[in-house]
Enzyme design. Structure first.
Site, PDB file in Angstrom:
ATOM      1  N   ASP A 136       0.818  -1.208   0.000  1.00 35.75           N
ATOM      2  CA  ASP A 136       0.000   0.000   0.000  1.00 35.75           C
ATOM      3  C   ASP A 136       0.855   1.263   0.000  1.00 35.75           C
ATOM      4  O   ASP A 136       0.327   2.364  -0.104  1.00 35.75           O
ATOM      5  CB  ASP A 136      -0.967   0.008   1.190  1.00 35.75           C
ATOM      6  CG  ASP A 136      -2.338  -0.518   0.792  1.00 35.75           C
ATOM      7  OD1 ASP A 136      -2.545  -0.737  -0.414  1.00 35.75           O
ATOM      8  OD2 ASP A 136      -3.186  -0.708   1.672  1.00 35.75           O
ATOM      9  N   ASP A 442     -11.114  -7.127  10.712  1.00 37.02           N
ATOM     10  CA  ASP A 442     -10.956  -8.568  10.814  1.00 37.02           C
ATOM     11  C   ASP A 442     -12.052  -9.182  11.684  1.00 37.02           C
ATOM     12  O   ASP A 442     -12.691 -10.164  11.296  1.00 37.02           O
ATOM     13  CB  ASP A 442      -9.570  -8.919  11.354  1.00 37.02           C
ATOM     14  CG  ASP A 442      -9.120  -7.973  12.462  1.00 37.02           C
ATOM     15  OD1 ASP A 442      -9.959  -7.179  12.939  1.00 37.02           O
ATOM     16  OD2 ASP A 442      -7.959  -8.034  12.861  1.00 37.02           O
TER      17      ASP A 442
END
Ligand SMILES: *[C@@H]1O[C@H](CO)[C@@H](O)[C@H](O)[C@H]1NC(C)=O
Ligand SMILES: CC(=O)N[C@H]1CO[C@H](CO)[C@@H](O)[C@@H]1O
Length: 732
Positions: A136, A442
């Protein structure tokens, strides 16, 4: 047919449950006392304080009940890799491994590469292994490091397999040993170590100079992506297949096939939101679907190397089990850290979390997904609902030999899947893939998978499967817990609250288990109350606990003694030291009155549409001094921060209250404050003083740079004096 894995109940449960029932009775008696002994007319402050105690004790009792869900029925899993081998041989499903990195400065490419190499070196058919790195940061340095790794892998993988070494991260392996265990390979060992050191040096020096050598840039077509001066926040999609399993020269020095290795940096444009790690994961799911499309996805953080080369085979024992395998959506491994000190000064080793709570979670339909060290079934991650007749097609992975498109065409196709606008008007980030919009992406993803009917399991092999680097400073620890507690609380307060969203979809116990973490942050206010008000009461003779002669004192003593003995026992059982447990208790208190407090306030502010508060504990760049203090287990402060003011103020306040009480006793001979009425309050205040000893040292005694700065001490003295003078005017 023989099972591929066994599930064992942990022993000693009847004793545990008996103990829990007695504690529950104790808690009920405590609440009963609180409700029936409301102070009679007279002192207004005393009655308010009493009400607050009732609220705090109600909360602690409720939270204790919630935590029983992860202690009631813990299980341990054991796999049978020999049976797997006998049944399937090397005919195993292909696996796509996802690694996410975001910033070459805070996540050094040389470490990322060591992780990548450890994951490429799994003891698993290499043509079934595909490793994807999402960057990223869109950094040419990370790409360069991966390019170096693709070359080094040709030596490293055969070396690992020839000598069956562990762990297979070269960084960890060479750091562990001065010389090889088997002296006959020492020549080869030194040669490989030399190559590795040279490679690391080349990568590190490229990072230092922020520049990749020109002769290398022209050597591989991939570098041309960076020829137009792109930045990390503004660049085109990049997908580069560095090792292509089909390629004739994608073999190691012994002629064995190498795992596929892919670099991906999804498109970034300033005007589009990128959804952080969840966005990267979803882009990886799509990119991998056109390159390898493995039915199993392993997701690890870039600093978590594989410490156990059999981990994939272990996971397959779960997924391929004939009886239960088809119900399992993911196999979660606990987080392990390799750089914890013996007594765990910041309470970061998570022994209890991974050995007790995750296993307990496993006993109730499966642990939560914690974002790393997790094997997912691609289908369930992509939104499929569980149905009993579902049959996985384990051969759905793309057969590279039969692939028709050239690798360039595939790269072009993959790039189109990672553009900023690809997900617009789709279910990605909602019904498909990792969920967006929550800081704990998550946990919420795992929760929705469970709510679609799937189960999960926790695998905690004797030799840890994944090992990472844990926080080594106070500031990092505080920040990590702020993020976790806030992330989980914002799920709890959203429409995904386990009790509402999970209602009718998962069992009540499972809802409670999710809430253990969802409600972490909410412990802050009752704890803050409990560490301040009873001590203040000592100064003014406000009695908040039963007298020592009253039978009502028994439940208080019983509950606190049994709870603490049990928690110490849990910690010792799994390898903590007694000191480590004590340090853990201190950190538990400190985290609750700082990280969790800020987490709670921020979540509520967000719900009200207000901006966030600053949680300023700046993690300094570690220096040598600081590492030394960490190794000596001395707590690190060093900078100004309101967080430290809270910690120092609470510590100081308790000291002042205890001393003030002692003075009164000495001067009045205990006439206006009979000792027997204040026994528990004195014990509580005294314990708080003892547990805060390292804080007093950091405030008044230490001279090193990690001490609590004078400005913080001054501020906390100011706050305490102000509070006491206000308090003095209270009518009691
Ligand atoms: C990693 O594996 C080694 C064996 O190779 C083991 O001794 C060690 O304890 C493991 N590391 C952790 C942090 O569990
Ligand atoms: C005590 C200890 O092992 N500390 C190490 C933790 O990990 C970092 C990063 O790998 C090292 O720099 C520390 O020395």
């Amino acid at each position: 047919m023989e099972r591929l894995f066994a599930t064992e109940k942990l022993g000693g449960r009847s004793l545990y449950r008996f103990q829990a029932v007695t504690v529950l009775v104790g808690i009920c008696l405590v609440l009963c006392y609180r409700a029936t002994h409301f102070p009679a007319a007279g002192s207004g402050a005393g009655r308010v304080a009493w009400l607050g105690m009732l609220a705090a004790e109600l909360w602690f009792g409720f939270y204790w009940v919630i935590t029983q869900s992860v202690r009631w029925r813990p299980v341990r899993r054991r796999t049978f890799k020999d049976r797997l081998a006998a049944r399937y041989g090397e005919q195993l499903p292909s696996v796509d491994i996802f690694i996410c990195t975001a910033d070459p400065q805070s996540e050094p490419p040389s470490l990322v590469v060591a992780t990548v190499l450890s994951l490429m070196a799994y003891n698993y058919p290499p043509e079934k292994l595909n490793v994807y790195l999402s960057d990223d940061g869109g950094s040419i340095l990370t790409f360069y490091a991966l390019w170096e790794a693709s070359a080094f892998a040709k030596r490293w993988l055969p070396f690992c397999k020839r000598h069956n070494i562990e762990p297979r991260s070269p960084a960890a392996y060479f750091a562990e040993l001065e010389e090889p265990r088997d002296p006959s390979i020492s020549k080869e060992w030194s040669f490989i170590k030399g190559l590795y050191d040279e490679m690391t040096e080349r990568i590190d020096s490229a990072v230092r100079s922020d520049n990749v050598p020109e002769e290398i840039r022209v050597n591989h077509k991939g570098f041309s992506e960076w020829s137009t001066g792109i930045t990390s926040k503004n660049h085109q999609p990049i997908v580069q297949v560095l090792i292509d399993g089909k390629d004739r020269d994608a073999v190691d020095e012994e002629g064995n096939v190498l795992p596929t290795l892919v670099y991906m940096a999804r498109e970034k444009r300033p005007q589009y939101h990128h959804n952080f790690k969840a966005g990267a994961m979803n882009a990886l799911i799509r990119v991998s679907s056109v390159i390898s499309n493995g039915p199993i996805i392993l997701n690890v953080d870039c600093d978590m190397y594989s410490n156990n080369s059999d981990a994939i085979r272990d996971a397959m024992c779960f997924f391929l089990d004939e009886e239960m395998g088809h119900k399992i959506a993911f196999v979660q491994h606990p987080q392990n850290y390799n750089n914890m000190t013996k007594n765990n000064i910041y309470g970061n080793s998570f022994t209890v979390l991974s050995h007790v709570e995750l296993r307990g979670f496993d006993g109730v339909d499966g642990p939560l997904y914690i974002g790393t060290g997790c094997f997912h079934r691609r289908e369930s991650l992509c939104g499929r609902r569980f149905t009993n007749d579902y049959k996985e097609d384990w051969d759905r992975g793309i057969n590279k030999e039969k692939r028709e498109l050239s690798i360039n065409k595939i790269e072009e196709k993959a790039k189109l899947l990672t553009t900023c606008t690809y997900e617009h008007n789709t279910q990605w980030g909602n019904e498909i893939g990792v969920k967006y919009g929550f800081p704990a992406e998550d946990v919420i993803t795992g929760l929705t998978i469970h709510c679609r009917g799937w189960k999960s399991v926790c695998n905690n092999p004797t030799r840890a499967a994944f090992v990472g680097v844990g926080p080594t400073t106070h500031a990092q620890t505080m920040l990590q817990h702020k993020r976790w507690s806030e992330g989980n609380l914002s799920i709890f307060l959203s429409k995904y609250c386990p009790f509402i969203f999970g209602n009718g979809k998962i069992s009540l116990q499972h809802q409670m288990a999710y809430s253990v973490y969802g409600l972490w942050a909410m412990n802050s206010l009752p704890t803050l109350y409990y560490v301040i008000i009873p001590s203040l009461g000592l100064l003014k003779g406000i009695r908040l606990f039963p007298e020592i002669t009253s039978p009502w004192i028994m439940p208080y003593i019983y509950v606190s003694v049994v709870k603490n003995i049990y928690s110490a026992y849990e910690a010792l059982l799994y390898g903590d030291t007694l000191r480590g447990w004590w340090n853990g208790q201190r950190m538990w208190m400190i985290r609750r009155i700082t990280s969790y407090l800020y987490g709670t306030i921020d979540t509520i502010r967000k719900l009200l549409g207000l901006s966030k508060m600053r949680f300023e504990v700046s993690p300094k760049v570690s220096d040598e001094d600081e590492s030394k203090r960490y190794e000596q287990e001395i707590m690190e402060f060093g900078t100004w921060s309101t967080v430290y003011v809270i910690i120092a103020t609470v510590a100081l306040l308790n000291l002042v209250c205890l001393v003030g009480w002692l003075c009164q006793i000495l001067t009045s001979g205990g006439r206006n404050m009979p000792l027997n009425g204040f026994c528990l309050q004195v014990v509580l205040c005294g314990l708080l003083v003892i547990i805060n000893i390292p804080i007093y040292e950091a405030m008044f005694l230490r001279k090193d740079r990690g001490r609590i700065p004078f400005s913080v001490t001054l501020a906390s003295v100011g706050v305490v004096m102000f509070a006491l003078s206000l308090y003095h005017y209270f009518e009691v």
